[in-house]
Design a protein around this motif. Structure first.
Motif, PDB file in Angstrom:
ATOM      1  N   PRO A 126       0.835  -1.214   0.000  1.00  0.00           N
ATOM      2  CA  PRO A 126       0.000   0.000   0.000  1.00  0.00           C
ATOM      3  C   PRO A 126       0.860   1.251   0.000  1.00  0.00           C
ATOM      4  N   ARG A 127       0.478   2.223  -0.795  1.00  0.00           N
ATOM      5  CA  ARG A 127       1.220   3.470  -0.875  1.00  0.00           C
ATOM      6  C   ARG A 127       0.960   4.337   0.346  1.00  0.00           C
ATOM      7  N   SER A 128       1.995   5.061   0.728  1.00  0.00           N
ATOM      8  CA  SER A 128       1.835   5.943   1.869  1.00  0.00           C
ATOM      9  C   SER A 128       0.936   7.121   1.508  1.00  0.00           C
ATOM     10  N   SER A 129       0.285   7.646   2.492  1.00  0.00           N
ATOM     11  CA  SER A 129      -0.665   8.738   2.239  1.00  0.00           C
ATOM     12  C   SER A 129       0.049  10.036   1.837  1.00  0.00           C
ATOM     13  N   THR A 130       1.259  10.267   2.403  1.00  0.00           N
ATOM     14  CA  THR A 130       1.998  11.494   2.080  1.00  0.00           C
ATOM     15  C   THR A 130       3.030  11.201   0.995  1.00  0.00           C
ATOM     16  N   PRO A 131       3.004  11.901  -0.124  1.00  0.00           N
ATOM     17  CA  PRO A 131       3.983  11.631  -1.187  1.00  0.00           C
ATOM     18  C   PRO A 131       5.375  12.061  -0.764  1.00  0.00           C
ATOM     19  N   ALA A 132       6.365  11.373  -1.310  1.00  0.00           N
ATOM     20  CA  ALA A 132       7.757  11.684  -0.991  1.00  0.00           C
ATOM     21  C   ALA A 132       8.151  13.029  -1.601  1.00  0.00           C
ATOM     22  N   SER A 133       8.949  13.791  -0.866  1.00  0.00           N
ATOM     23  CA  SER A 133       9.379  15.101  -1.356  1.00  0.00           C
ATOM     24  C   SER A 133      10.391  14.929  -2.479  1.00  0.00           C
ATOM     25  N   PRO A 134      10.424  15.827  -3.446  1.00  0.00           N
ATOM     26  CA  PRO A 134      11.385  15.710  -4.555  1.00  0.00           C
ATOM     27  C   PRO A 134      12.809  15.877  -4.056  1.00  0.00           C
ATOM     28  N   PRO A 135      13.778  15.294  -4.737  1.00  0.00           N
ATOM     29  CA  PRO A 135      15.181  15.436  -4.295  1.00  0.00           C
ATOM     30  C   PRO A 135      15.687  16.852  -4.486  1.00  0.00           C
ATOM     31  N   ARG A 136      16.769  17.176  -3.775  1.00  0.00           N
ATOM     32  CA  ARG A 136      17.355  18.503  -3.887  1.00  0.00           C
ATOM     33  C   ARG A 136      18.050  18.665  -5.233  1.00  0.00           C
ATOM     34  N   ALA A 137      17.943  19.860  -5.781  1.00  0.00           N
ATOM     35  CA  ALA A 137      18.566  20.115  -7.079  1.00  0.00           C
ATOM     36  C   ALA A 137      20.083  20.205  -6.974  1.00  0.00           C
ATOM     37  N   GLY A 138      20.575  20.679  -5.850  1.00  0.00           N
ATOM     38  CA  GLY A 138      22.021  20.771  -5.658  1.00  0.00           C
ATOM     39  C   GLY A 138      22.686  21.873  -6.450  1.00  0.00           C
ATOM     40  N   ALA A 139      21.966  22.979  -6.696  1.00  0.00           N
ATOM     41  CA  ALA A 139      22.555  24.067  -7.484  1.00  0.00           C
ATOM     42  C   ALA A 139      23.693  24.754  -6.748  1.00  0.00           C
ATOM     43  N   THR A 140      23.626  24.804  -5.407  1.00  0.00           N
ATOM     44  CA  THR A 140      24.665  25.471  -4.632  1.00  0.00           C
ATOM     45  C   THR A 140      25.667  24.485  -4.038  1.00  0.00           C
ATOM     46  N   ARG A 141      25.569  23.211  -4.415  1.00  0.00           N
ATOM     47  CA  ARG A 141      26.510  22.222  -3.880  1.00  0.00           C
ATOM     48  C   ARG A 141      27.905  22.440  -4.461  1.00  0.00           C
ATOM     49  N   ARG A 142      28.914  22.316  -3.616  1.00  0.00           N
ATOM     50  CA  ARG A 142      30.281  22.553  -4.068  1.00  0.00           C
ATOM     51  C   ARG A 142      30.725  21.459  -5.039  1.00  0.00           C
TER      52      ARG A 142
END
Length: 259
Positions: free
Chosen positions: A70-86
């Protein structure tokens, strides 16, 4: 039947199928049972599935036949884009030239700390050769390479004069490489050098205008990176390490001297 009269029809005993159907007549027995509401073995046997759905079910793996979770009621948050990642910082050409002894500089160890000492006059240097190498060393974070590259760049911009303008197209790749590291320390150093570059001579700011498409995207990513201190005081502001303020200052200088 009885001598006192017939029994009510609902109280009459039901006829047995075996007594009314002769032995061996299987089809007659099934017809009688069907009329009495009894399901025959032919009706209880499940029908075989046909069609593309049955073919797909036949070829499915046993793992796919399991009950889905069964799927969870709350959808998973999208991953971070990482635009400011070194990004990883690679060794520069400045390091290779300095280790090989091809640069006319050395460190002068005096009483007040290390200073850069030029072996030749800065005005006599070939700016087409040396200035891009010093700009490439601005992404170094290890001393003495960082100190020599930064201080050598400031010295060449201070005494370059008209020699700087023809070299501007060769400086774009080192500038873009340093900004794309997304390292706050390297970006702040490059922003200060860009301000000194624009103020070093006439028409230098206008010569950078065709290359704004390669420089400004990183500015757009970090322009909102300011320190949220509320009513506190930033005592390190004299070091000018706040990227948001440096980007605003650099864009103002670009607008005044370049357009």
């Amino acid at each position: 039947h009885s001598c006192f009269g017939d029994f009510p029809s609902d109280s009459m005993p039901k006829p047995q199928a075996s007594s009314t159907v002769p032995k061996g007549n299987k089809y007659m027995k099934e017809a009688v049972e069907r009329s009495m509401g009894v399901r025959t073995p032919r009706e209880t046997k499940p029908k075989a599935k046909t069609g593309p759905v049955a073919a797909l079910a036949a070829t499915a793996s046993p793992m796919s036949a399991q009950t889905p979770r069964p799927r969870s009621s709350t959808p998973a948050s999208p991953p971070r884009a990482g635009a400011t990642r070194r990004r990883p910082v690679t060794y520069s050409e400045f390091r290779r030239f300095y280790d090989r002894g091809d640069l006319p500089i050395q460190i002068h160890h005096g009483a007040v700390g290390g200073k850069i000492q030029w072996k030749v006059d800065v005005e006599k240097l070939d700016y087409h050769h040396y200035l891009p190498i010093f700009f490439d060393g601005l992404r170094e974070k290890e001393d003495p390479y960082r100190f020599l590259a930064v201080q050598g760049t400031y010295d060449m911009l201070d005494k370059g004069g008209p020699k700087i303008l023809p070299v501007v197209p060769q400086l774009i790749i080192p500038i873009k490489t340093a900004l794309n590291t997304r390292d706050p320390e390297i970006i702040s150093t490059m922003l200060k050098v860009l301000q000194a570059l624009v103020l070093s001579g006439e028409m230098v700011g206008e010569a950078l205008v065709p290359y704004y498409r390669q420089i400004l995207p990183v500015f757009n990513i970090f322009k909102g990176m300011n320190k949220n201190l509320g009513d506190a005081i930033d005592y390190s502001q004299r070091k000018r390490m706040n990227i948001g303020d440096l980007i605003a200052e650099t864009l103002e200088i670009f607008e005044v001297h370049g357009g």
